[in-house]
Write a protein that holds these residues in place. Structure first.
Motif, mmCIF file in Angstrom:
data_model
loop_
_atom_site.group_PDB
_atom_site.id
_atom_site.type_symbol
_atom_site.label_atom_id
_atom_site.label_comp_id
_atom_site.label_asym_id
_atom_site.label_seq_id
_atom_site.Cartn_x
_atom_site.Cartn_y
_atom_site.Cartn_z
ATOM 1 N N LEU A 88 0.931 -1.424 0.248
ATOM 2 C CA LEU A 88 -0.374 -0.193 0.005
ATOM 3 C C LEU A 88 0.907 1.405 -0.634
ATOM 4 C CD1 LEU A 88 -3.108 0.556 1.595
ATOM 5 C CD2 LEU A 88 -1.279 2.237 2.126
ATOM 6 N N ILE A 89 0.842 1.669 -1.158
ATOM 7 C CA ILE A 89 1.162 3.226 -0.672
ATOM 8 C C ILE A 89 0.512 4.110 -1.027
ATOM 9 C CG2 ILE A 89 3.151 4.580 -2.398
ATOM 10 C CD1 ILE A 89 3.630 1.658 -3.105
ATOM 11 N N GLY A 90 1.404 4.836 0.070
ATOM 12 C CA GLY A 90 0.323 6.517 0.705
ATOM 13 C C GLY A 90 -0.054 5.725 2.149
ATOM 14 N N ALA A 91 0.368 6.171 3.095
ATOM 15 C CA ALA A 91 -0.556 6.401 4.625
ATOM 16 C C ALA A 91 -0.775 7.308 5.541
ATOM 17 C CB ALA A 91 1.120 5.528 5.555
ATOM 18 N N LEU A 107 -9.283 -11.503 1.187
ATOM 19 C CA LEU A 107 -10.622 -10.781 -0.282
ATOM 20 C C LEU A 107 -8.877 -11.387 -0.669
ATOM 21 C CD1 LEU A 107 -11.795 -7.640 1.282
ATOM 22 C CD2 LEU A 107 -12.814 -9.512 0.390
ATOM 23 N N GLY A 108 -8.023 -12.337 -0.825
ATOM 24 C CA GLY A 108 -6.852 -13.071 -1.887
ATOM 25 C C GLY A 108 -5.711 -11.994 -1.762
ATOM 26 N N PHE A 109 -5.559 -10.824 -1.057
ATOM 27 C CA PHE A 109 -4.535 -10.342 -0.571
ATOM 28 C C PHE A 109 -3.806 -10.843 0.685
ATOM 29 C CE2 PHE A 109 -6.935 -8.325 -3.936
ATOM 30 C CZ PHE A 109 -5.820 -8.122 -5.112
ATOM 31 N N GLN A 110 -2.298 -10.156 0.746
ATOM 32 C CA GLN A 110 -1.549 -10.808 2.143
ATOM 33 C C GLN A 110 -1.153 -9.199 1.458
ATOM 34 O OE1 GLN A 110 1.603 -13.678 2.416
ATOM 35 N NE2 GLN A 110 2.542 -12.495 4.358
ATOM 36 N N LEU A 111 -1.008 -8.216 2.583
ATOM 37 C CA LEU A 111 -1.225 -6.778 2.841
ATOM 38 C C LEU A 111 0.761 -7.199 3.897
ATOM 39 C CD1 LEU A 111 -1.046 -3.895 1.964
ATOM 40 C CD2 LEU A 111 -1.639 -3.277 4.101
ATOM 41 N N VAL A 112 2.008 -6.424 2.441
ATOM 42 C CA VAL A 112 3.150 -7.313 3.195
ATOM 43 C C VAL A 112 3.781 -5.890 3.572
ATOM 44 C CG1 VAL A 112 3.018 -9.253 2.241
ATOM 45 C CG2 VAL A 112 4.467 -7.685 0.608
ATOM 46 N N GLY A 113 3.679 -4.597 2.831
ATOM 47 C CA GLY A 113 4.162 -4.035 3.313
ATOM 48 C C GLY A 113 3.369 -1.891 2.984
ATOM 49 N N ILE A 114 3.791 -1.077 3.626
ATOM 50 C CA ILE A 114 2.496 -0.348 3.423
ATOM 51 C C ILE A 114 4.268 1.076 3.696
ATOM 52 C CG2 ILE A 114 1.893 1.315 4.607
ATOM 53 C CD1 ILE A 114 0.601 -0.447 6.606
ATOM 54 N N PHE A 115 4.225 2.433 2.739
ATOM 55 C CA PHE A 115 5.194 3.177 2.488
ATOM 56 C C PHE A 115 4.702 4.420 1.727
ATOM 57 C CE2 PHE A 115 6.286 -0.916 0.700
ATOM 58 C CZ PHE A 115 7.445 -0.561 0.757
ATOM 59 N N ASP A 116 4.996 5.549 2.389
ATOM 60 C CA ASP A 116 4.974 6.933 2.035
ATOM 61 C C ASP A 116 6.482 7.831 2.084
ATOM 62 O OD1 ASP A 116 2.224 8.187 3.638
ATOM 63 O OD2 ASP A 116 3.983 9.217 3.440
ATOM 64 N N ASN A 133 9.945 3.803 4.134
ATOM 65 C CA ASN A 133 9.846 5.110 3.154
ATOM 66 C C ASN A 133 9.945 4.538 2.202
ATOM 67 O OD1 ASN A 133 11.427 6.928 1.967
ATOM 68 N ND2 ASN A 133 11.688 8.110 3.770
ATOM 69 N N GLU A 134 9.239 5.106 1.046
ATOM 70 C CA GLU A 134 9.387 4.920 0.080
ATOM 71 C C GLU A 134 10.704 4.910 -1.413
ATOM 72 O OE1 GLU A 134 6.541 7.669 -2.831
ATOM 73 O OE2 GLU A 134 4.647 8.073 -1.613
ATOM 74 N N ASN A 135 11.510 5.347 -0.463
ATOM 75 C CA ASN A 135 13.279 5.151 -1.246
ATOM 76 C C ASN A 135 13.278 3.704 -0.637
ATOM 77 O OD1 ASN A 135 13.330 7.736 -1.812
ATOM 78 N ND2 ASN A 135 14.387 8.502 0.523
ATOM 79 N N THR A 136 12.713 2.869 0.154
ATOM 80 C CA THR A 136 13.030 0.920 -0.244
ATOM 81 C C THR A 136 12.124 1.111 -0.805
ATOM 82 O OG1 THR A 136 11.628 1.674 1.919
ATOM 83 C CG2 THR A 136 13.752 1.641 2.840
ATOM 84 N N LEU A 137 10.814 1.252 -1.241
ATOM 85 C CA LEU A 137 10.255 0.417 -2.559
ATOM 86 C C LEU A 137 10.918 -0.545 -3.345
ATOM 87 C CD1 LEU A 137 7.148 0.722 -3.050
ATOM 88 C CD2 LEU A 137 7.804 2.577 -4.905
ATOM 89 N N GLU A 138 12.328 -0.072 -4.011
ATOM 90 C CA GLU A 138 12.101 -1.351 -5.254
ATOM 91 C C GLU A 138 12.996 -1.860 -4.413
ATOM 92 O OE1 GLU A 138 12.096 3.105 -6.795
ATOM 93 O OE2 GLU A 138 12.483 1.759 -5.542
ATOM 94 N N GLU A 139 14.015 -1.397 -3.122
ATOM 95 C CA GLU A 139 14.870 -3.439 -2.695
ATOM 96 C C GLU A 139 13.433 -4.246 -2.104
ATOM 97 O OE1 GLU A 139 17.563 -3.661 0.676
ATOM 98 O OE2 GLU A 139 17.121 -1.773 0.581
ATOM 99 N N ALA A 158 0.884 10.055 -8.977
ATOM 100 C CA ALA A 158 1.031 8.315 -9.070
ATOM 101 C C ALA A 158 1.576 8.172 -10.553
ATOM 102 C CB ALA A 158 -0.612 8.297 -9.323
ATOM 103 N N PRO A 159 1.459 9.188 -10.756
ATOM 104 C CA PRO A 159 2.723 8.717 -12.271
ATOM 105 C C PRO A 159 3.964 8.101 -12.086
ATOM 106 C CG PRO A 159 1.628 10.342 -13.043
ATOM 107 C CD PRO A 159 1.413 10.518 -11.263
ATOM 108 N N GLN A 160 5.320 8.871 -11.707
ATOM 109 C CA GLN A 160 5.816 8.287 -11.379
ATOM 110 C C GLN A 160 6.252 7.105 -10.101
ATOM 111 O OE1 GLN A 160 8.788 9.397 -11.811
ATOM 112 N NE2 GLN A 160 10.039 7.876 -11.032
ATOM 113 N N VAL A 161 5.430 6.895 -9.452
ATOM 114 C CA VAL A 161 5.106 6.002 -8.034
ATOM 115 C C VAL A 161 4.488 4.951 -9.210
ATOM 116 C CG1 VAL A 161 3.790 4.764 -6.352
ATOM 117 C CG2 VAL A 161 4.281 6.985 -6.504
#
Length: 211
Positions: A88-91, A107-116, A133-139, A158-161
């Motif tokens: 989930l992006i945006g806390a 509902l078919g999903f496992q929420l494994v990470g939250i980023f802001d 932190n969103e800086n760690t999203l790729e890793e 949104a476009p960049q994310v």
């Protein structure tokens, strides 16, 4: 069964079937006819049979449908047993409410990470998940093989994310922004949610009811 040949209208009714069948099962109801299921669905028996026949039918003449079996089959059709990994992006207030209260496991999903990107809240927790932190999203996405992203961010961000996620191979989005992802990424799988549109539709209906 070729899911590509199933109409969107039928697919969008499946969650309602699943929800109502879950309620019936909780009430201890083991069997139901297409007529009674149609009443529950605010539909017709013919529509119920047509919808379910798209996936094989599941009913028996003179018996109707086994509630537990039909619920289980629809669960499989919807893929609720897959447990796709999601971030989930945006806390902010809205994202926090989604992360805290949605029963993703059912509902078919496992929420494994939250980023802001707000340093005041990164490092805090929503339930048992730390806000990263969103800086760690790729890793994080590479390490956890993320399947989908829930976007609770402003339209401008949104476009960049989405670009970052798409380049990581994340092409499935639950999109609460007003950014039309498929305009730029036609092969993405997107479910757009426009709460303001729905509220304006309610306003229209209320206005017309006063005429």
């Amino acid at each position: 069964m070729n899911k590509e040949n199933i109409s969107k209208s039928v697919i969008r009714r499946l969650p309602r079937y699943y929800r109502f069948l879950s309620e019936l099962e909780e009430q201890g109801i083991d069997r139901i006819s297409s007529e009674k299921l149609a009443i529950t669905m605010r539909s017709t028996a013919s529509q119920v049979r047509q919808d379910l026949n798209c996936f094989g039918g599941f009913g028996h003449q003179g018996y109707g449908y086994s509630v537990p079996k039909l619920r289980s089959e629809i669960m499989k059709i919807l893929g609720l047993n897959k447990q796709y990994k999601a971030v989930l992006i945006g806390a902010g207030h809205f994202g926090t409410a989604i992360a805290a209260h949605m029963k993703f496991g059912k509902l078919g999903f496992q929420l494994v990470g939250i980023f802001d990107n707000n340093e005041r809240i990164t490092g805090t927790y929503i339930n048992d998940l730390i806000i990263r932190n969103e800086n760690t999203l790729e890793e994080f996405c590479r390490e956890n093989k993320v399947d989908a992203a829930f976007l609770c961010i402003p339209r401008a961000a949104a476009p960049q994310v989405v670009k970052r996620l798409y380049e990581l191979g994340v092409k499935n989005f639950w999109n609460f922004t007003h950014y039309y992802i498929r305009d730029d990424y036609p092969d993405a799988v997107v479910e757009n949610v426009h709460l303001s549109d729905m509220l304006m539709t309610l306003c229209y209906s209320m206005d017309k009811s006063e005429d």
